[in-house]
Structure formats: structure tokens, C-alpha cells
Design a protein around this motif. Structure first.
Motif, PDB file in Angstrom:
ATOM      1  N   PHE A 403      10.954  -9.865  -2.095  1.00  0.00           N
ATOM      2  CA  PHE A 403      10.161  -9.079  -1.148  1.00  0.00           C
ATOM      3  C   PHE A 403      10.596  -9.363   0.289  1.00  0.00           C
ATOM      4  O   PHE A 403      10.717  -8.433   1.112  1.00  0.00           O
ATOM      5  CB  PHE A 403       8.671  -9.406  -1.313  1.00  0.00           C
ATOM      6  CG  PHE A 403       8.078  -8.876  -2.587  1.00  0.00           C
ATOM      7  CD1 PHE A 403       8.616  -7.761  -3.211  1.00  0.00           C
ATOM      8  CD2 PHE A 403       6.972  -9.482  -3.166  1.00  0.00           C
ATOM      9  CE1 PHE A 403       8.069  -7.254  -4.382  1.00  0.00           C
ATOM     10  CE2 PHE A 403       6.413  -8.998  -4.328  1.00  0.00           C
ATOM     11  CZ  PHE A 403       6.962  -7.882  -4.942  1.00  0.00           C
ATOM     12  N   ARG A 404      10.816 -10.628   0.598  1.00  0.00           N
ATOM     13  CA  ARG A 404      11.249 -10.963   1.965  1.00  0.00           C
ATOM     14  C   ARG A 404      12.583 -10.297   2.293  1.00  0.00           C
ATOM     15  O   ARG A 404      12.770  -9.778   3.405  1.00  0.00           O
ATOM     16  CB  ARG A 404      11.363 -12.485   2.112  1.00  0.00           C
ATOM     17  CG  ARG A 404      10.029 -13.189   2.216  1.00  0.00           C
ATOM     18  CD  ARG A 404      10.202 -14.609   2.767  1.00  0.00           C
ATOM     19  NE  ARG A 404      11.058 -15.407   1.905  1.00  0.00           N
ATOM     20  CZ  ARG A 404      10.616 -16.166   0.915  1.00  0.00           C
ATOM     21  NH1 ARG A 404       9.316 -16.204   0.644  1.00  0.00           N
ATOM     22  NH2 ARG A 404      11.444 -16.890   0.185  1.00  0.00           N
ATOM     23  N   ASP A 405      13.513 -10.318   1.324  1.00  0.00           N
ATOM     24  CA  ASP A 405      14.810  -9.682   1.560  1.00  0.00           C
ATOM     25  C   ASP A 405      14.658  -8.182   1.785  1.00  0.00           C
ATOM     26  O   ASP A 405      15.332  -7.591   2.643  1.00  0.00           O
ATOM     27  CB  ASP A 405      15.740  -9.948   0.366  1.00  0.00           C
ATOM     28  CG  ASP A 405      16.106 -11.427   0.236  1.00  0.00           C
ATOM     29  OD1 ASP A 405      15.949 -12.157   1.237  1.00  0.00           O
ATOM     30  OD2 ASP A 405      16.527 -11.844  -0.856  1.00  0.00           O
ATOM     31  N   LEU A 446      10.783  11.648   4.317  1.00  0.00           N
ATOM     32  CA  LEU A 446       9.589  11.184   3.616  1.00  0.00           C
ATOM     33  C   LEU A 446       8.846  10.208   4.531  1.00  0.00           C
ATOM     34  O   LEU A 446       9.466   9.459   5.291  1.00  0.00           O
ATOM     35  CB  LEU A 446       9.969  10.488   2.305  1.00  0.00           C
ATOM     36  CG  LEU A 446      10.808  11.328   1.332  1.00  0.00           C
ATOM     37  CD1 LEU A 446      11.084  10.528   0.059  1.00  0.00           C
ATOM     38  CD2 LEU A 446      10.090  12.618   0.981  1.00  0.00           C
ATOM     39  N   PRO A 447       7.551  10.190   4.471  1.00  0.00           N
ATOM     40  CA  PRO A 447       6.799   9.372   5.447  1.00  0.00           C
ATOM     41  C   PRO A 447       7.027   7.866   5.312  1.00  0.00           C
ATOM     42  O   PRO A 447       6.954   7.140   6.288  1.00  0.00           O
ATOM     43  CB  PRO A 447       5.334   9.729   5.160  1.00  0.00           C
ATOM     44  CG  PRO A 447       5.340  10.288   3.770  1.00  0.00           C
ATOM     45  CD  PRO A 447       6.655  10.964   3.603  1.00  0.00           C
ATOM     46  N   MET A 448       7.283   7.387   4.092  1.00  0.00           N
ATOM     47  CA  MET A 448       7.447   5.931   3.914  1.00  0.00           C
ATOM     48  C   MET A 448       8.877   5.523   4.224  1.00  0.00           C
ATOM     49  O   MET A 448       9.778   6.363   4.296  1.00  0.00           O
ATOM     50  CB  MET A 448       7.046   5.508   2.494  1.00  0.00           C
ATOM     51  CG  MET A 448       8.085   5.787   1.420  1.00  0.00           C
ATOM     52  SD  MET A 448       8.269   7.537   0.975  1.00  0.00           S
ATOM     53  CE  MET A 448       6.690   7.826   0.203  1.00  0.00           C
ATOM     54  N   SER A 449       9.103   4.207   4.396  1.00  0.00           N
ATOM     55  CA  SER A 449      10.452   3.693   4.647  1.00  0.00           C
ATOM     56  C   SER A 449      11.091   3.235   3.333  1.00  0.00           C
ATOM     57  O   SER A 449      10.469   3.292   2.264  1.00  0.00           O
ATOM     58  CB  SER A 449      10.395   2.528   5.647  1.00  0.00           C
ATOM     59  OG  SER A 449       9.701   1.431   5.092  1.00  0.00           O
ATOM     60  N   GLN A 450      12.325   2.748   3.426  1.00  0.00           N
ATOM     61  CA  GLN A 450      13.090   2.397   2.233  1.00  0.00           C
ATOM     62  C   GLN A 450      12.435   1.274   1.424  1.00  0.00           C
ATOM     63  O   GLN A 450      12.644   1.180   0.215  1.00  0.00           O
ATOM     64  CB  GLN A 450      14.502   1.954   2.641  1.00  0.00           C
ATOM     65  CG  GLN A 450      15.405   3.051   3.172  1.00  0.00           C
ATOM     66  CD  GLN A 450      15.883   3.986   2.059  1.00  0.00           C
ATOM     67  OE1 GLN A 450      15.667   3.721   0.878  1.00  0.00           O
ATOM     68  NE2 GLN A 450      16.521   5.081   2.447  1.00  0.00           N
ATOM     69  N   ILE A 455       9.979  -1.943  -3.251  1.00  0.00           N
ATOM     70  CA  ILE A 455       8.860  -2.818  -3.618  1.00  0.00           C
ATOM     71  C   ILE A 455       8.243  -2.348  -4.927  1.00  0.00           C
ATOM     72  O   ILE A 455       7.945  -3.144  -5.832  1.00  0.00           O
ATOM     73  CB  ILE A 455       7.795  -2.846  -2.504  1.00  0.00           C
ATOM     74  CG1 ILE A 455       8.340  -3.554  -1.260  1.00  0.00           C
ATOM     75  CG2 ILE A 455       6.521  -3.522  -2.988  1.00  0.00           C
ATOM     76  CD1 ILE A 455       8.586  -5.034  -1.455  1.00  0.00           C
ATOM     77  N   TYR A 456       8.053  -1.060  -5.061  1.00  0.00           N
ATOM     78  CA  TYR A 456       7.459  -0.504  -6.282  1.00  0.00           C
ATOM     79  C   TYR A 456       8.322  -0.822  -7.498  1.00  0.00           C
ATOM     80  O   TYR A 456       7.806  -1.253  -8.553  1.00  0.00           O
ATOM     81  CB  TYR A 456       7.284   1.006  -6.126  1.00  0.00           C
ATOM     82  CG  TYR A 456       6.608   1.665  -7.302  1.00  0.00           C
ATOM     83  CD1 TYR A 456       5.228   1.632  -7.448  1.00  0.00           C
ATOM     84  CD2 TYR A 456       7.355   2.326  -8.274  1.00  0.00           C
ATOM     85  CE1 TYR A 456       4.606   2.244  -8.523  1.00  0.00           C
ATOM     86  CE2 TYR A 456       6.746   2.938  -9.358  1.00  0.00           C
ATOM     87  CZ  TYR A 456       5.367   2.900  -9.475  1.00  0.00           C
ATOM     88  OH  TYR A 456       4.757   3.500 -10.540  1.00  0.00           O
ATOM     89  N   GLU A 525      -0.634   1.556  -1.846  1.00  0.00           N
ATOM     90  CA  GLU A 525      -2.004   1.526  -2.371  1.00  0.00           C
ATOM     91  C   GLU A 525      -2.242   2.706  -3.310  1.00  0.00           C
ATOM     92  O   GLU A 525      -2.851   2.556  -4.380  1.00  0.00           O
ATOM     93  CB  GLU A 525      -2.982   1.554  -1.198  1.00  0.00           C
ATOM     94  CG  GLU A 525      -4.440   1.564  -1.622  1.00  0.00           C
ATOM     95  CD  GLU A 525      -5.372   1.672  -0.426  1.00  0.00           C
ATOM     96  OE1 GLU A 525      -6.553   1.994  -0.636  1.00  0.00           O
ATOM     97  OE2 GLU A 525      -4.929   1.419   0.709  1.00  0.00           O
ATOM     98  N   GLN A 526      -1.755   3.863  -2.919  1.00  0.00           N
ATOM     99  CA  GLN A 526      -1.916   5.044  -3.765  1.00  0.00           C
ATOM    100  C   GLN A 526      -1.133   4.927  -5.077  1.00  0.00           C
ATOM    101  O   GLN A 526      -1.491   5.555  -6.075  1.00  0.00           O
ATOM    102  CB  GLN A 526      -1.474   6.289  -3.003  1.00  0.00           C
ATOM    103  CG  GLN A 526      -2.355   6.604  -1.793  1.00  0.00           C
ATOM    104  CD  GLN A 526      -1.759   7.696  -0.914  1.00  0.00           C
ATOM    105  OE1 GLN A 526      -0.641   8.167  -1.155  1.00  0.00           O
ATOM    106  NE2 GLN A 526      -2.493   8.102   0.129  1.00  0.00           N
ATOM    107  N   ALA A 527      -0.082   4.111  -5.062  1.00  0.00           N
ATOM    108  CA  ALA A 527       0.765   3.973  -6.248  1.00  0.00           C
ATOM    109  C   ALA A 527       0.211   2.975  -7.258  1.00  0.00           C
ATOM    110  O   ALA A 527       0.755   2.851  -8.356  1.00  0.00           O
ATOM    111  CB  ALA A 527       2.179   3.543  -5.832  1.00  0.00           C
TER     112      ALA A 527
END
Length: 771
Positions: A403-405, A446-450, A455-456, A525-527
Motif C-alpha cells: 500500500f505504501r508503494d 475518471l475521477p479517481m487516481s491510479q 488498492i482494490y 468505500e463504494q467498492a
């Protein structure tokens, strides 16, 4: 005594009577002798006649004897010869009989020696038993038999020593071969389990064929091919299957057991064997210090233990009494406690989840193998749950780094997609749906970033990794589903949450990045509901089940979003403070410049551009940020006026300050963030506005008259604030032309100022007393 004691003359009378009696008896004797006298005379006469005849007979007998002696001398000689021959014959017969008794003894003893030479010790003991019980008692009087009898105990001791030496060699041999025996047994157990699993899958396919024939046809074919390959592999390995008997020669233990049993020392042998095996068990159970570093160390450790107990199980079933079920159970319980302690200690040193997973697989094979031999292994599966917690901890550490990477590599900007293919690649990794965005033409963003799809995907990979450990634990699907959900909750609420919190607190994360983080957490959160569906699909447990746990990702992402929002407010305020710090007012200026200060215009431009970035934020967040910034700006400006280090303020400085506040009010009225009702945002500067109006208009009479009334024009002006600022202006009266004019042209107004100061002080004192 009565004769003497009765009368004085009694004794004499008695004597007289006795003499009379004697005379009577004499007369009777004389009569009898007279009666037999003639017969006696006749007998004497006849004897005299016979004497002459006897003399003649004596002579004749003597002559006859002489002649007989002369005639029998030769017969006597012959008879003596016959007697001597018969004695010899009897001696020979006796010797033959004795030899016939001794020869079997000698033959058996020779046989015994031969059996000893060819190491047929059990047969030799049987031969000894026959010698002692059957043959030697018949000839025990002979000296050579005594020698044999004395040698037999020595031969027994020799056999005992030799068999014990063979047993020691056997124990050393099985100690060396334990790992190979255990490895073979574990391979066989694993092959059997693979075969059973393939067979079960085949049965499941056959069961579902009638209901889902068309859909499952391909899957059925694949399973049949897999099962066929499994059968072929089993056939290939069938010839190579080795048992403990194939790897180790157990004859020394059988031979030694039989020998000691025959010798009546079976109990001694059993105690020795068990004692030595207990010592070997302790050695086997003692791990190497570096065992936790590689999976091979664990594999060798398990193989040795399995080999040890496979040998004991074999001894249990092929011998009677040497090893009992009670003994093996006691030994296994001791070993199991030691194994659990060793695994608990060494597994705690392991930080590699792959190694922990391999350890778990080894423990499962180890447990299944020994369970196949009848040993209880429930405590091992309980230990696996402890190791599972540790496995989850190592996974959490690993995923924390991942996650940090991901966060470090993210550019915190919306994902650009140039065409349909790129768009499908993104939504294949992350469940994103936006009908409005679908209507837009490419290229689009798309509104989110890479980091969001990454993460998902990593959360799903974590679930797969956690599932790998839950396999083969003999647990129901419901329990596995519950374990997966709990471990995923730990990942979200602890690891991912911690990474997000640390990310938000990093100095290089600016307002733009924070805004993007809020957007990202909203989509993550939605995912969460898709993650729950994902877990339900791989465990086949419906979310409607009563005991099904829920993911706590909603709270995690809400907390992260709130932290990011708080950080936005903080950074905005810090930025405002930076602009405020470069403010350079001339507090003694006689008149204003006629335009707002440069630092304030730069600050307003910064806020305007920043709030434009907030357009993708939820309206409430953007409004709160905007209101917080305006309130902080108003408070900072107020603190600048009331700063204790600031001693003098001129009316020109108040006018210049008023121009800056007017710009702030214009900014607030321009609705930098949509959604505010009326002049809500302008109210952030209402305290400053009323204070400046009071001083600019110099409307003290109204202020003092309306003070404390809800309809007061200067309701938000605190008396202490007004007093502080008025005293700063009073102190600068010597340099202030306005005050000089007051003193020259209107001394009554000067007195009014003094009066206002006094009244303000009284108000302040009244407020403090009321408080």
C-alpha cells in the motif's frame, strides 16, 4: 500293709498260711513229675540208639562231600568263566545304553555350537532348552555334562549381548532412516489426499451433471482429465511405494524380543527398548536453531517425527506387548506438546507469509499422515489457528508495504483514458460505474487516481492469500467465510487505514493531493460491497446468512476521509498564516493607499484557485473548508489588530485595513464554493466589519446606547476588543493629525473619547464581575 496294721499276731498267721500254701504246691509238682517220669526215660533211651546211626551218617556225608568237591572243581572253574563273561557282556550293554543316551546330548550340543556360529540365536536358545529339559537330566552324572551345564548360562549371556548389540545397531539405523521413512509416509499421505480430492471433484461433477449439463460440460471434461491424470500418476507411483519394512530391517528387534522372552527377561527388554526410544524421541523433537529460516528445516523436522511414530506403529502391530497403545499414546502426547511449543516458538520468528503458508501446508500433511496411523491431531489444527493469526500479521505487514508503494507511486490526479480499450482495462480492475461519464466522448478522465484500482486489486489478492491458509483446515465454508471477512476487516481497518492516515500526515501531500485522497476514499468505500460479493462467491456463503460478518471498510474510509478533510482545513489555515506573516502594515500611516494590500490579494487569489479544485469534493466538505478558511482569515486579521506587541494604530492604518477586509468580503460574496445560502459566508467577517465600521464612522453614541440589545448595529463588537483598539489609537494621538485637530478645534470631543474609554472600561468590568 493291712496284714501288718490289723492285729498284733496277724503277720505270724499270714506266714503260717503262706507256708501251708507252699507245701500244697510242692505236693502238686511232685505228683506231676511222677506222672511224666516214664516218658522221659523212654526218650533218653531212643536218643542213645540214634547217636550210633548219626555217627555212621556223618561218615557217609563227609565222604560224599569230598567226592563231590573233587568232581565240582572243573564246573566251578567253568562257572566262574561264564560269570566273568556275563559281567563283561552286561558292562558292554550298559556302555552302549549310556552312549545311546550321551550321543543325542553331544549331537545337540554340536548343533548348538553350529547355530551360534551362523547367528541363529533363537534356534540356539530352543536347542539349549531341549538340552536342559530333555537330554542333560538323563546324563547329568557325567563330568562332561556338568561342563555343558556350566557353559549354557554363559552361552545365554553371550546371545543376550549379541542380540542387544544388534538391537542397538537397529536403533541407530532407524534413527538415521527416520527422516526418509517419514518423508515417504508423508508423500503417500499427500498422494492419497490428492487422489481423494480429485475423486470428490469427479463425484461433484457427476452429481451436478443432470442439473447443469450444458454449462458444466467443459468443467466436467477438465475434471475427468485431471482425475485420469491422477489415476495415471497413482499407477506410476504404485510400484515405487515403500513401507517402513522396505526401508528398515526389523528382524533384530523381533529376534531380540524373542530371545529375551525365551530367557524370561521380556520385561527387561521392553523397558530398555522403550527407554531408548524415549531418548530418541527427545532427540528427534529437538529442532535445529535455524529451522525457521527455510521450509526444508521444517520438512526435515516433520519427516523425522513421522518416521519415528511410523516405526512405533509398525512395532505396535507386529509385536505383542513390546509397544502398547497406551505407551504410544503417552509418547505421542508428550511429543505433541513439545511439537506445539517448538512450532509456536519458531513460527513467531518468521516474517515471510510464503514461508508461513508452506509451514501450514507441511503441518497439514504432517497431521493427516499421523492421523492415518491413528494418532489424535486436533491440537495441531488448533495450533494452525494460532499460526493463521501470525500469517495474517505477516500478510498485513507485507500489504502495508504494498500500500505504501502504491501511494508513493500515485500522481494523485484523475485517470486519463484515451479510448474504450483503456477504459475497459480500468473497470476490469475496479468496479466503477458512472452513467454521466459513460455519455462523454473519449478522451476523458475518471475521477479517481491510479491508486484506487491498484488498492482494490491488492485487497482481492490479500483475500486470495488469506484463503490459501484456510484451505485443508477441515473447516466449514461458513467458518472460512468468517475468517476471510475478519482478516479483510483487519486489512481495511488497521493496515490500509494506518497507511492512509500516515499518507495524509506526510508533509509533501498538498491540498490537491488531499482532495484527490478524499475522492479516492469515496470510491473505495463504494467498492466495499463488491468485496463482500467477491468473498461470498469464493466461499459460496450468502451474505444473507445470519452469522455472516460484514466488512468495516465504510468506517475505515470515512475516518480517512475525515482525517483528510481535517488536514485540508489545517493546511488551508497554515497557508493563510503564511500569507498573514508576510503582511507589512504601516500602523502609523496618515492615510490609506487607496487599494488593498498585495499580500491579501495574493491570498485571495490562492484561495480562489484552491476552491476551484474542490469542485470534485462533496459539497459539504468544500463548504466547510471554505467557511473554515474565511473564519480563520477573519480571526487572524482580528488578532493582528489586537496584537499586544502592536502599541499604536493610526486612522490611516484602520482605513487601509478596512480596504483589505472589503476584499475579503467581496471574495466571500463571490461564492467561491457553491451551496452557501445568502450571505452566510460573509458572516465570517461580521466581527471585523462591525468593529471597523464603529471606528470608521466613529459612532460611539450608537454603540453605547444600543449595547446589549439584540437589534444593536454593533452587536458583534465586544467592549474589551473596542477598548483595546481605542487605547492603541489613543496612544498614537500625538502623531495622529485627526486627534490633533480634535484637540485644537473641539476639545469637547476629546473629552468624549475619554468618556468613551471610561464607559468601555466600565462595561468590561461589569462583564468580568458578571462572569
Amino acid at each position: 500293709r493291712s496284714v501288718y496294721d490289723d492285729q498284733p499276731n496277724a503277720h505270724q498267721k499270714f506266714m503260717e498260711k503262706l507256708d501251708a500254701c507252699i507245701r500244697n504246691h510242692d505236693r502238686e509238682i511232685e505228683k506231676m513229675c511222677n506222672f511224666h517220669h516214664q516218658g522221659f526215660v523212654d526218650a533218653i533211651t531212643e536218643l542213645l540208639k540214634v547217636r550210633a546211626d548219626a555217627e555212621k551218617l556223618k561218615v557217609q556225608v563227609t565222604d560224599t562231600n569230598r567226592r563231590l568237591q573233587d568232581a565240582g572243581k572243573e564246573v566251578i572253574a567253568q562257572t566262574e568263566e561264564i560269570i566273568r563273561c556275563r559281567v563283561q557282556q552286561r558292562n558292554i550293554t550298559t556302555v552302549v545304553e549310556k552312549l545311546q543316551l550321551c550321543l543325542p546330548v553331544l549331537e545337540m550340543y554340536s548343533k548348538l555350537k553350529e547355530q551360534m556360529s551362523v547367528k541363529r540365536y533363537y534356534s540356539a536358545l530352543k536347542t539349549m532348552e531341549q538340552l536342559e529339559n530333555l537330554y542333560l537330566p538323563r546324563v547329568s552324572q557325567y563330568r562332561f555334562c556338568q561342563i555343558m551345564i556350566e557353559n549354557l548360562p554363559k552361552l545365554r549371556e553371550e546371545i543376550k549381548e549379541i542380540s542387544m548389540s544388534d538391537l542397538k545397531d537397529f536403533l541407530e539405523s532407524i534413527r538415521k532412516h527416520s527422516d526418509r521413512i517419514g518423508e515417504t509416509a508423508m508423500k503417500q499421505a499427500q498422494q492419497q489426499k490428492t487422489f481423494s480430492t480429485a475423486l470428490q471433484k469427479q463425484n461433484n461433477v457427476n452429481y451436478g451433471r443432470n442439473m447443469h449439463l450444458g454449462r458444466n460440460r467443459i468443467l466436467e471434461s477438465k475434471n475427468e482429465i485431471t482425475l485420469k491424470r491422477t489415476f495415471e500418476d497413482e499407477d506410476e507411483h504404485e510400484e515405487e511405494v515403500l513401507t517402513a519394512q522396505d526401508l528398515v530391517d526389523f528382524s533384530p528387534v523381533y529376534r531380540c524380543l524373542h530371545i529375551y522372552s525365551v530367557l524370561g527377561d521380556g520385561e527387561i527388554f521392553e523397558n530398555y527398548y522403550r527407554k531408548q526410544r524415549r531418548k530418541q524421541a527427545r532427540l528427534v523433537l529437538q529442532p535445529q536453531s535455524s529451522m525457521h529460516e527455510t521450509v526444508e528445516g521444517y520438512r526435515r523436522y516433520f519427516s523425522q517425527i513421522v518416521g519415528f511414530f511410523v516405526v512405533e506403529d509398525h512395532i505396535l502391530h507386529v509385536t505383542q506387548g513390546l509397544v502398547t497403545r497406551t505407551y504410544t499414546d503417552e509418547l505421542w502426547n508428550m511429543a505433541l506438546s513439545k511439537i506445539i511449543a517448538v512450532l509456536r516458538t519458531h513460527s513467531s520468528y518468521c516474517n515471510d507469509p510464503d514461508l508461513v503458508l508452506e509451514l501450514k501446508n507441511l503441518i497439514v500433511v504432517f497431521a493427516d499422515t499421523l492421523q492415518g496411523y491413528g494418532f489424535p491431531v486436533n491440537r495441531l489444527f488448533d495450533l494452525l489457528f494460532e499460526i493463521r493469526d501470525q500469517y495474517n500479521e505477516t500478510l498485513l505487514k507485507k500489504w502495508s508495504g504494498l500500500f505504501r508503494d502504491i501511494f508513493e507511486a500515485d500522481n494523485y490526479s484523475p485517470i486519463p483514458v484515451a479510448n474504450e480499450e483503456e477504459y475497459r482495462i480500468v473497470i476490469s480492475k475496479f468496479p466503477f460505474q458512472d452513467p454521466e461519464l459513460d455519455k462523454q466522448s473519449f478522451p476523458k478522465k475518471l475521477p479517481m487516481s491510479q491508486s484506487v484500482p491498484q488498492i482494490y486489486m491488492q485487497v482481492k489478492e490479500f483475500i486470495y492469500a488469506s484463503l490459501k491458509f484456510s484451505e485443508s483446515l477441515h473447516r466449514s465454508s461458513t467458518e472460512i467465510d468468517d475468517m476471510l471477512r475478519k482478516s479483510t476487516n483487519l486489512l481495511l481497518t488497521r493496515t490500509l487505514s494506518s497507511c492512509l492516515q500516515n499518507l495524509i500526515k506526510k508533509p509533501h501531500i498538498g491540498l490537491t493531493e488531499l482532495v484527490q485522497i478524499i475522492i479516492n476514499t469515496t470510491h473505495l468505500e463504494q467498492a466495499c460491497k463488491y468485496l463482500e460479493d467477491f468473498i461470498s462467491n469464493i466461499t459460496n456463503i450468502s451474505q444473507l446468512t445470519v452469522h455472516t460478518a460484514r466488512l468495516y471498510g465504510l468506517a475505515t474510509f470515512k475516518d480517512a476521509r475525515h482525517a483528510a478533510e481535517g488536514e485540508i482545513y489545517t493546511k488551508l489555515n497554515q497557508k493563510i498564516d503564511e500569507f498573514i506573516q508576510i503582511a507589512d502594515y504601516d500602523w502609523t500611516m496618515s492615510e490609506s493607499d487607496g487599494r488593498a494590500s498585495g499580500y491579501l490579494m495574493d491570498l485571495i487569489n490562492f484561495l480562489r484557485s484552491t476552491f476551484q479544485v474542490f469542485t470534485h469534493l462533496p459539497g459539504k466538505v468544500a463548504q466547510t473548508a471554505c467557511m473554515s478558511a474565511c473564519q480563520h482569515l477573519s480571526m487572524s486579521l482580528m488578532q493582528m489588530l489586537l496584537d499586544s506587541e502592536l502599541k499604536q494604530i493610526s486612522m490611516g492604518a484602520i482605513q487601509q485595513f478596512n480596504l483589505d477586509v472589503i476584499q475579503c468580503e467581496l471574495f466571500a460574496s463571490s461564492e467561491p464554493v457553491p451551496g452557501f445560502q445568502g450571505d452566510t459566508l460573509q458572516l465570517a467577517f461580521i466581527d471585523l466589519r462591525q468593529l471597523l465600521d464603529l471606528f470608521m464612522v466613529w459612532d460611539w453614541s450608537t454603540y453605547l446606547a444600543d449595547y446589549g440589545q439584540a437589534t444593536s448595529k454593533y452587536l458583534r463588537v465586544n467592549p474589551s476588543t473596542a477598548l483595546t483598539l481605542l487605547e492603541k489609537m489613543k496612544d498614537s494621538s500625538k502623531k495622529n493629525n485627526i486627534f490633533a485637530q480634535f484637540r485644537k478645534n473641539d476639545r469637547d470631543k476629546q473629552k468624549l473619547i475619554e468618556t468613551v474609554v471610561k464607559q468601555l472600561r466600565s462595561l468590561v468590568n461589569g462583564m468580568s464581575q458578571h462572569t
